[in-house]
Design an enzyme around this catalytic site. Structure first.
Site, PDB file in Angstrom:
ATOM      1  N   ASP A   1     -16.406  17.246  79.292  1.00  0.00           N
ATOM      2  CA  ASP A   1     -15.968  18.635  79.196  1.00  0.00           C
ATOM      3  C   ASP A   1     -14.878  18.839  80.243  1.00  0.00           C
ATOM      4  O   ASP A   1     -15.158  18.934  81.440  1.00  0.00           O
ATOM      5  CB  ASP A   1     -17.149  19.576  79.448  1.00  0.00           C
ATOM      6  CG  ASP A   1     -16.768  21.042  79.324  1.00  0.00           C
ATOM      7  OD1 ASP A   1     -15.564  21.355  79.245  1.00  0.00           O
ATOM      8  OD2 ASP A   1     -17.689  21.889  79.319  1.00  0.00           O
TER       9      ASP A   1
ATOM     10  N   CYS B   1      -2.328  30.095  47.169  1.00  0.00           N
ATOM     11  CA  CYS B   1      -1.732  30.086  48.511  1.00  0.00           C
ATOM     12  C   CYS B   1      -0.718  28.956  48.561  1.00  0.00           C
ATOM     13  O   CYS B   1      -1.069  27.782  48.384  1.00  0.00           O
ATOM     14  CB  CYS B   1      -2.789  29.898  49.594  1.00  0.00           C
ATOM     15  SG  CYS B   1      -2.069  29.848  51.266  1.00  0.00           S
TER      16      CYS B   1
ATOM     17  N   ASP C   1      -3.147  17.070  75.193  1.00  0.00           N
ATOM     18  CA  ASP C   1      -2.981  17.989  74.062  1.00  0.00           C
ATOM     19  C   ASP C   1      -4.154  18.969  74.082  1.00  0.00           C
ATOM     20  O   ASP C   1      -5.059  18.889  73.258  1.00  0.00           O
ATOM     21  CB  ASP C   1      -2.940  17.185  72.758  1.00  0.00           C
ATOM     22  CG  ASP C   1      -2.725  18.064  71.534  1.00  0.00           C
ATOM     23  OD1 ASP C   1      -2.420  19.267  71.690  1.00  0.00           O
ATOM     24  OD2 ASP C   1      -2.860  17.551  70.403  1.00  0.00           O
TER      25      ASP C   1
ATOM     26  N   PHE D   1      -7.993  15.381  76.090  1.00  0.00           N
ATOM     27  CA  PHE D   1      -8.217  16.210  74.897  1.00  0.00           C
ATOM     28  C   PHE D   1      -7.802  15.404  73.661  1.00  0.00           C
ATOM     29  O   PHE D   1      -7.083  15.887  72.789  1.00  0.00           O
ATOM     30  CB  PHE D   1      -7.431  17.521  74.971  1.00  0.00           C
ATOM     31  CG  PHE D   1      -7.651  18.315  76.226  1.00  0.00           C
ATOM     32  CD1 PHE D   1      -8.714  19.197  76.335  1.00  0.00           C
ATOM     33  CD2 PHE D   1      -6.792  18.178  77.314  1.00  0.00           C
ATOM     34  CE1 PHE D   1      -8.914  19.939  77.502  1.00  0.00           C
ATOM     35  CE2 PHE D   1      -6.980  18.910  78.482  1.00  0.00           C
ATOM     36  CZ  PHE D   1      -8.040  19.792  78.580  1.00  0.00           C
TER      37      PHE D   1
ATOM     38  N   CYS E   1      -2.155  39.660  53.387  1.00  0.00           N
ATOM     39  CA  CYS E   1      -2.876  38.488  53.880  1.00  0.00           C
ATOM     40  C   CYS E   1      -2.371  38.124  55.271  1.00  0.00           C
ATOM     41  O   CYS E   1      -1.163  38.128  55.534  1.00  0.00           O
ATOM     42  CB  CYS E   1      -2.667  37.321  52.915  1.00  0.00           C
ATOM     43  SG  CYS E   1      -3.385  35.768  53.482  1.00  0.00           S
TER      44      CYS E   1
ATOM     45  N   CYS F   1       0.080  34.399  56.838  1.00  0.00           N
ATOM     46  CA  CYS F   1       1.490  34.260  57.212  1.00  0.00           C
ATOM     47  C   CYS F   1       2.007  35.597  57.734  1.00  0.00           C
ATOM     48  O   CYS F   1       1.585  36.652  57.266  1.00  0.00           O
ATOM     49  CB  CYS F   1       2.349  33.852  56.015  1.00  0.00           C
ATOM     50  SG  CYS F   1       1.953  32.252  55.295  1.00  0.00           S
TER      51      CYS F   1
ATOM     52  N   CYS G   1       5.303  34.541  48.591  1.00  0.00           N
ATOM     53  CA  CYS G   1       3.960  34.985  48.223  1.00  0.00           C
ATOM     54  C   CYS G   1       3.926  36.486  47.972  1.00  0.00           C
ATOM     55  O   CYS G   1       4.399  37.272  48.794  1.00  0.00           O
ATOM     56  CB  CYS G   1       2.976  34.616  49.328  1.00  0.00           C
ATOM     57  SG  CYS G   1       1.281  35.118  48.982  1.00  0.00           S
TER      58      CYS G   1
ATOM     59  N   CYS H   1      -0.365  24.144  72.251  1.00  0.00           N
ATOM     60  CA  CYS H   1      -0.479  25.018  71.083  1.00  0.00           C
ATOM     61  C   CYS H   1      -0.424  26.490  71.481  1.00  0.00           C
ATOM     62  O   CYS H   1      -0.698  27.363  70.655  1.00  0.00           O
ATOM     63  CB  CYS H   1      -1.740  24.709  70.283  1.00  0.00           C
ATOM     64  SG  CYS H   1      -3.278  24.920  71.194  1.00  0.00           S
TER      65      CYS H   1
END
EC number: 2.1.1.190
Length: 443
Positions: free
Chosen positions: A352, A167, A373, A304, A85, A88, A79, A399
């Protein structure tokens, strides 16, 4: 009198010794005991000339001016907007080296934050690295000085929208049409009233959700409809919160994706959460189910659970599965998807999981294994409430390596579980984001 610079901005030469968790090079220009400098655009092993850009109490920041000795893992970014940007940060690093770096970040976080080490390191999972983003949000801004609308991700300086025309990480149906989308927005009467556009892609349909702060004129609505017709893209409008989303074109649309190995189809709405990388998602589910090792006679708790990304495939392979999720809309869709797929052994609850759930009906049920997760913040609140001794095995999809490390510390060092295995998953190629999976066994 002119304000004096607070620090010396003179460029200097230095060697890069490491890569930080956010994808910047690490240098110690003042020696081993000196302050660290984080260098944007630099890779380990390189000799570079850098320009200081910020000074902090515990570290400095700089950017590469010239690479004197390049890393053998340096590649030319695909790119032309790379470096400006913020979408990335690792396009200048070879793809296999990106995965190795993420595996290292994961293991270092577990050791440094969680004081734990796995018995086994799993091979990292990877999939297609270009055109993989099937969900995302573009910022939109009319720029008077340029006389046109910018559409794209934010620059590294979040005050600005990156001036891009394409993109390469976004699904081609959207990523190759950014310039056309910007031209469309230029033509609208309400071009200054559109702050963002979200995109999401199913197997057969791509959708754009146009957020607008003021009602759109009839001419603007017709222009959006014509764009949708010309490019085969469903158009939704959003005037307020999630509940305000309405389909503009066509009259009916079904957003869905299928997980073929389990013959499960997921129907979703345009602002629902789905895993961004569809190819990696399928590999991740297969990997997680294999590691969990749950059979037809077992009951599994999936925390989750979202739309049931793991829950519904699990329902094909285990006796019963219970999914728990805090977003009531996602739970409604998960229940409907279970019905659509004929999965009567999947049950869903709204909860929750950051709050007290000890009296929840699902908390009092018996389970053999746990899959979770959680979001970036991790799962420590619910882990502290669960009767963990009932679970023979826990598979934790993460994550954020920092929250995984904290939760691993609790499971291993306080609850007596063993960290059998852990491995990175490259859900977001060319970014510094680290997705991972960990397996904990009860002693």
């Amino acid at each position: 009198m002119a304000r004096q610079n607070r620090f010396d901005r003179t460029s200097f030469q230095t060697q890069i010794i490491d890569l930080s968790h956010d994808g910047r090079g690490v240098a110690r220009p003042h020696g081993e005991g000196g302050k660290v400098t984080f260098v944007t655009g630099a890779l380990p092993g390189e000799v570079v000339i850098v320009e200081p850009v910020a000074r902090n109490r515990h570290f400095d920041e700089a950017r590469v001016v010239e690479v004197l000795q390049a890393s053998p893992q340096r590649v030319i970014p695909r790119c032309s907007h790379f470096g400006v940007c913020s979408g990335c940060v690792l396009q200048h690093l070879a793809e296999d080296a990106q995965v190795v770096s993420k595996q290292r970040v994961l293991l270092e976080s577990l050791e440094r934050i969680g004081c734990v080490s796995p018995e086994r390191v799993l091979p990292a999972l990877a999939a297609e690295s270009w055109g993989y983003r099937r969900k995302g949000r573009f910022s939109v801004r009319w720029v008077e000085k340029k006389g046109r609308t910018l559409v794209g991700f934010r620059e590294h300086d979040p005050r600005f929208v990156a001036d891009v025309s394409v993109c390469h990480t976004v699904v081609p149906q959207v990523g190759e049409k950014i310039a056309l989308l910007a031209t469309l927005l230029d033509s609208l009467d309400g071009r200054c009233d559109v702050p963002q556009i979200e995109f999401i892609a199913g197997d057969a349909v791509v959708a754009l959700t146009v957020r607008h702060l003021q009602p759109l004129s009839e001419a603007d609505r017709l222009a959006l409809i014509e764009f949708g017709k010309e490019h085969g893209i469903a158009i939704f409008l959003q005037s307020g919160g999630v509940e305000s989303v309405r389909l503009l074109w066509p009259d009916e649309v079904l957003l869905a994706f299928r997980l073929k190995p389990w013959d499960v189809e997921f129907v979703f709405r345009p602002l629902d959460f789905i895993q961004i990388n569809g190819g990696l998602n399928e590999k991740m589910i297969a990997h997680a189910l294999d590691l969990l090792g749950a059979g037809f006679g077992e009951r599994v708790l999936d925390l989750f659970c979202g739309l049931g990304n793991f829950t519904l495939p699990l329902a094909r392979t285990v006796g019963e599965v219970v999914g728990v999720e805090g977003d009531i809309g996602l739970v409604e869709r998960a229940r409907e998807n279970a019905r659509r797929n004929g999965l009567g052994n999947a049950e869903f609850f709204v909860a929750d999981l950051t709050r007290d759930q000890r009296d929840a009906p699902w908390m009092r049920q018996g389970f053999d294994k746990l899959l979770l997760d959680p979001p970036r913040s991790g799962a420590i609140e619910v882990l502290k409430q669960l009767p963990l001794k009932m679970f023979e095995r826990i598979v934790y999809v993460s994550c954020h390596p920092g929250s995984l490390a904290r939760d691993a510390d609790f499971l291993v060092n306080e609850q007596g579980f063993v960290l059998r295995a852990v491995g990175a998953m490259d859900m977001f190629p060319h970014t510094a984001h680290v997705e991972s999976i960990a397996v904990f066994d009860r002693c």
